[in-house]
Design an enzyme around this catalytic site. Structure first.
Site, PDB file in Angstrom:
ATOM      1  N   GLN A  70      -9.428   9.905  -0.497  1.00 23.54           N
ATOM      2  CA  GLN A  70      -9.022   8.775  -1.332  1.00 23.54           C
ATOM      3  C   GLN A  70      -7.535   8.489  -1.170  1.00 23.54           C
ATOM      4  OE1 GLN A  70     -10.696   8.948  -5.349  1.00 23.54           O
ATOM      5  NE2 GLN A  70     -12.301  10.285  -4.584  1.00 23.54           N
ATOM      6  N   ASP A  71      -6.670   9.207  -1.904  1.00 27.42           N
ATOM      7  CA  ASP A  71      -5.236   9.050  -1.683  1.00 27.42           C
ATOM      8  C   ASP A  71      -4.619  10.433  -1.540  1.00 27.42           C
ATOM      9  OD1 ASP A  71      -5.434   9.773  -4.333  1.00 27.42           O
ATOM     10  OD2 ASP A  71      -4.034   8.276  -5.077  1.00 27.42           O
ATOM     11  N   PRO A  72      -3.356  10.510  -1.108  1.00 29.86           N
ATOM     12  CA  PRO A  72      -2.762  11.811  -0.811  1.00 29.86           C
ATOM     13  C   PRO A  72      -2.628  12.694  -2.052  1.00 29.86           C
ATOM     14  CG  PRO A  72      -1.501  10.029   0.201  1.00 29.86           C
ATOM     15  CD  PRO A  72      -2.472   9.393  -0.733  1.00 29.86           C
TER      16      PRO A  72
END
Length: 239
Positions: free
Chosen positions: A64-66
């Site tokens: 998804q995101d970092p």
């Protein structure tokens, strides 16, 4: 435009960097990097693409995101830099890997060995604000259009790709994938919140290798080295 991804991903993605949405995203990132601590640092935003060239991608593990804790994120989904704590989701990935293939867990979370073999470790959003409760702070600013394009370009390649989609956000990307010519493996996310709802026991690693063998490709050696050093991951920026 001077290339800032230094392999065959550049001609694939360069048209995206010319589009108005990316120019807006770049302006947003300039402001964010000036006023907040952002993960990863700007020189490692495109590490996933640097590590695994377009023509060499055999598998995509979509995140998804970092990670948004200090020192963890370096541009690849689920991977963290050596010397940082292994996040709970990756701990669960290692547990499933051991149960699935008998692969021994390691004491680091640096997944470059997978990337070197053709596993693209791609997040759908490539940056995030660092800190507590900052997840998804860069969602909806343009990254999704870029990474969706990357998924679509991989899906359209003559050589099939195995897409590993963990969790509802990743699974929503199936609409971008030609499932007639590519292989999609889906399960709940390895997060502690959902791993026991079907991630454990899903055997994604053995299924991936069975699929690769059926395609005439070399299976992935999922066993990570016990000792790692940080390579020169990327010199890209956000031009």
């Amino acid at each position: 435009m001077k290339p800032f991804i230094h392999n065959d991903w550049w001609p694939v993605l360069e048209p995206e960097f010319e589009k108005p949405y990316y120019q807006e995203l770049r302006r947003f990132l300039v402001e964010e990097y000036q006023h907040y601590r952002i993960d990863p640092d700007m020189y490692h935003i495109f590490t996933a693409f640097e590590w695994t060239p377009f023509s060499q991608v055999k598998v995509v593990i979509l995140g998804q995101d970092p990670y948004h804790n200090p020192g963890q994120a370096h541009g690849c989904s689920f991977s963290v830099l050596p010397g940082t704590e292994i996040p709970p989701s990756l701990v669960n990935i290692y547990k499933e890997l051991q149960d699935d293939l008998g692969v021994q867990p390691v004491q680091h979370g640096y997944l470059k060995h997978w990337a070197d073999q053709g596993v693209l470790l791609l997040n759908s959003v490539l940056t995030v604000r660092d800190g507590i409760k900052t997840a998804n702070t860069h969602r909806g600013h343009g990254w999704e259009q870029l990474t969706d394009s990357a998924i679509e370009k991989l899906s359209a390649r003559p050589e099939p790709v195995i897409f590993i989609l963990w969790g509802s956000a990743a699974r929503s990307k199936i609409k971008l994938i030609d499932t007639q010519t590519n292989i999609v493996l889906q399960s709940p996310h390895p997060s502690p919140l959902s791993a026991y709802r079907g991630f454990f026991g899903s055997k994604p690693f053995s299924k991936t290798n069975i699929a690769l063998t059926s395609l005439g490709e070399t299976p992935i050696d999922w066993q990570l080295p016990q000792q790692v050093t940080i390579s020169d991951e990327s010199t890209s920026d956000t031009h």
